[in-house]
Write an enzyme that holds these catalytic residues in place. Sequence first.
Site, mmCIF file in Angstrom:
data_model
loop_
_atom_site.group_PDB
_atom_site.id
_atom_site.type_symbol
_atom_site.label_atom_id
_atom_site.label_comp_id
_atom_site.label_asym_id
_atom_site.label_seq_id
_atom_site.Cartn_x
_atom_site.Cartn_y
_atom_site.Cartn_z
ATOM 1 N N LYS A 188 0.854 -1.191 0.000
ATOM 2 C CA LYS A 188 0.000 0.000 0.000
ATOM 3 C C LYS A 188 0.890 1.241 0.000
ATOM 4 O O LYS A 188 1.393 1.651 1.046
ATOM 5 C CB LYS A 188 -0.924 -0.020 1.219
ATOM 6 C CG LYS A 188 -1.820 -1.258 1.285
ATOM 7 C CD LYS A 188 -2.755 -1.236 2.472
ATOM 8 C CE LYS A 188 -2.022 -1.398 3.778
ATOM 9 N NZ LYS A 188 -2.964 -1.562 4.928
ATOM 10 N N THR A 221 -9.176 9.370 6.857
ATOM 11 C CA THR A 221 -8.479 8.138 6.490
ATOM 12 C C THR A 221 -8.512 7.106 7.609
ATOM 13 O O THR A 221 -7.833 6.087 7.533
ATOM 14 C CB THR A 221 -7.018 8.446 6.132
ATOM 15 O OG1 THR A 221 -6.399 9.146 7.232
ATOM 16 C CG2 THR A 221 -6.928 9.309 4.882
ATOM 17 N N GLY A 223 -9.297 4.033 9.522
ATOM 18 C CA GLY A 223 -9.833 2.717 9.189
ATOM 19 C C GLY A 223 -9.631 2.264 7.768
ATOM 20 O O GLY A 223 -10.232 1.276 7.342
ATOM 21 N N THR A 224 -8.781 2.958 7.011
ATOM 22 C CA THR A 224 -8.593 2.557 5.606
ATOM 23 C C THR A 224 -7.952 1.173 5.498
ATOM 24 O O THR A 224 -8.275 0.395 4.601
ATOM 25 C CB THR A 224 -7.738 3.579 4.849
ATOM 26 O OG1 THR A 224 -6.536 3.841 5.592
ATOM 27 C CG2 THR A 224 -8.499 4.882 4.644
ATOM 28 N N GLY A 225 -7.025 0.861 6.400
ATOM 29 C CA GLY A 225 -6.398 -0.455 6.360
ATOM 30 C C GLY A 225 -7.386 -1.563 6.632
ATOM 31 O O GLY A 225 -7.407 -2.598 5.932
ATOM 32 N N CYS A 226 -8.233 -1.383 7.652
ATOM 33 C CA CYS A 226 -9.280 -2.365 7.959
ATOM 34 C C CYS A 226 -10.215 -2.543 6.765
ATOM 35 O O CYS A 226 -10.578 -3.666 6.393
ATOM 36 C CB CYS A 226 -10.107 -1.896 9.149
ATOM 37 S SG CYS A 226 -9.185 -1.512 10.639
#
Length: 525
Positions: A188, A221, A223-226
């Site tokens: 990412k 942004t 919680g973008t990874g979750c």
Amino acid sequence: MSGMTTIDALAERGSIPRVLSIAGTDPSGGAGTAADIKSITAAGGYAMAVVTSLVAQNTQGVRAIHTPPINFLAQQLAALSDDVTIDAVKTGMLGTVEIVDAVAAFLDEHRPPVVVVDPVMVATSGDRLLAPDAEAAVREFCRRATVITPNIPELAVLCQSDPAMTPKQAVEQARRWASETGVAVVVKTGHLDSQRVDNVWVTPEGTMYTAPAARVETTNTHGTGCSLSSALATRLGAGIAPADALVWVTDWLHEAIQYGSALNVGQGHGPVDHSHRARRLAEDASAVAWFAPIDPLESPEKLAGSAEPAPEAAVAPVGPWTTALWRASGDIARRIENSDFVAALVDGTLSKPAFDFYLGQDAQYLTQYSRALAVLAARAVDQDESVWWAQSSQACLVEEAELHRSWLGERVDVVAGPVTLAYTDFLLAQTLGDDYVVGTAAVLPCFWLYAHLGAKVPHVPEVHPYASWLQTYGDPEFVDGASHTIGLVEKAFENASPANRARAAHAYLTACRHELEFFDQALRV
């Protein structure tokens, strides 16, 4: 992982993958199991959640964490697996060695076909989130995954090296780790300092699939990874190939980030709008009429304008009637200028599948549009007008052939979709079945709006993936053609009856809306 394959899972169930999130909570709804459930649903799955920890947090930070007994975690997992077939699992914050061991034992026993691990170990700030023993346990746990989705600091921890400073370095780290473990990695690059935030799937064999994206200047942004990992688990669980799954998830999340600030949630780093795409598609599916019938037009002033002042026309109207038409279509012109499709096309982040879909539909459209222009050539009383429509019809056929030759290549089996068919059927109905002025008004937006858009498109470098296509929008010859066509429509309105003018104005506005739908359709697949 061995055991049930994705194909086996697809054969056993229907079309909706059953996806389990194993993660902590977030009462503000932006991350953890709350974000996972929203993301799984948005990606087309049935969401389930097993909670590893209860977190007291909001958009400004974490205040407290409560970890239930490990036995209770095991009971949650057992209760679910005893009753429900699980097609995909996404893991998030695990937190302790004991939690990692419990989830690992569950995966070893049940072996779902897809496991996506978001190895939550290091914050994007670089702060370590786990004790050293838990960090080591997560590092080993990642070997059970189908694919992992670390941020840049976490990828460095997995590789036991310094964090990458460039996308090339990050991909190289991922390639080494994937080769050693046999597990794919999604790099990412949004965690790097660049305007490009592409996501890159790296296979154990070193193959790469890139999903392009551009950075959105926003603080939403959280919680973008979750969200990325759970949506990816869902698409993979549905049997979608990794490259296609990553492109879909990247496009969906980019849109969710773009519109997150409109949610107005919290005073810190707010959440993304997981449901924006679903609401957009629901609006696109509305069956409400676009425009009400227009009363007979005795004068141009009788044609109502749009809610806001129309943007300045890059190709100017040539008289009062075309001025009134432009004023009436101003909101549609503005929506096309600001559409997500056009923005992605201009900044080069439009996915290749979306662009290919658009091109294929454009080729189908031009074939039918040339027929509509040929009809006008046959119906025109003025010889010069007849010649103009005939030449324009021929130019469409030549351009269509060029599309197949230079862009579409061998993909000549494109089928016109419902949006394209609705537009071309409308054009043929107006040119064949109504007065001449109605037909001229119906075909005008394809000239005028494209020329207007071309003038608005900034210069792009030759390395831009769609440079040669964008250059056609601003072709001076096309702009001159649009201006000439505007003049023919002005003349036709002057000579028409009030009733025919009203139908022509309605046809023009309807064609403008078809143009908006035509652009947007590539973002509906």
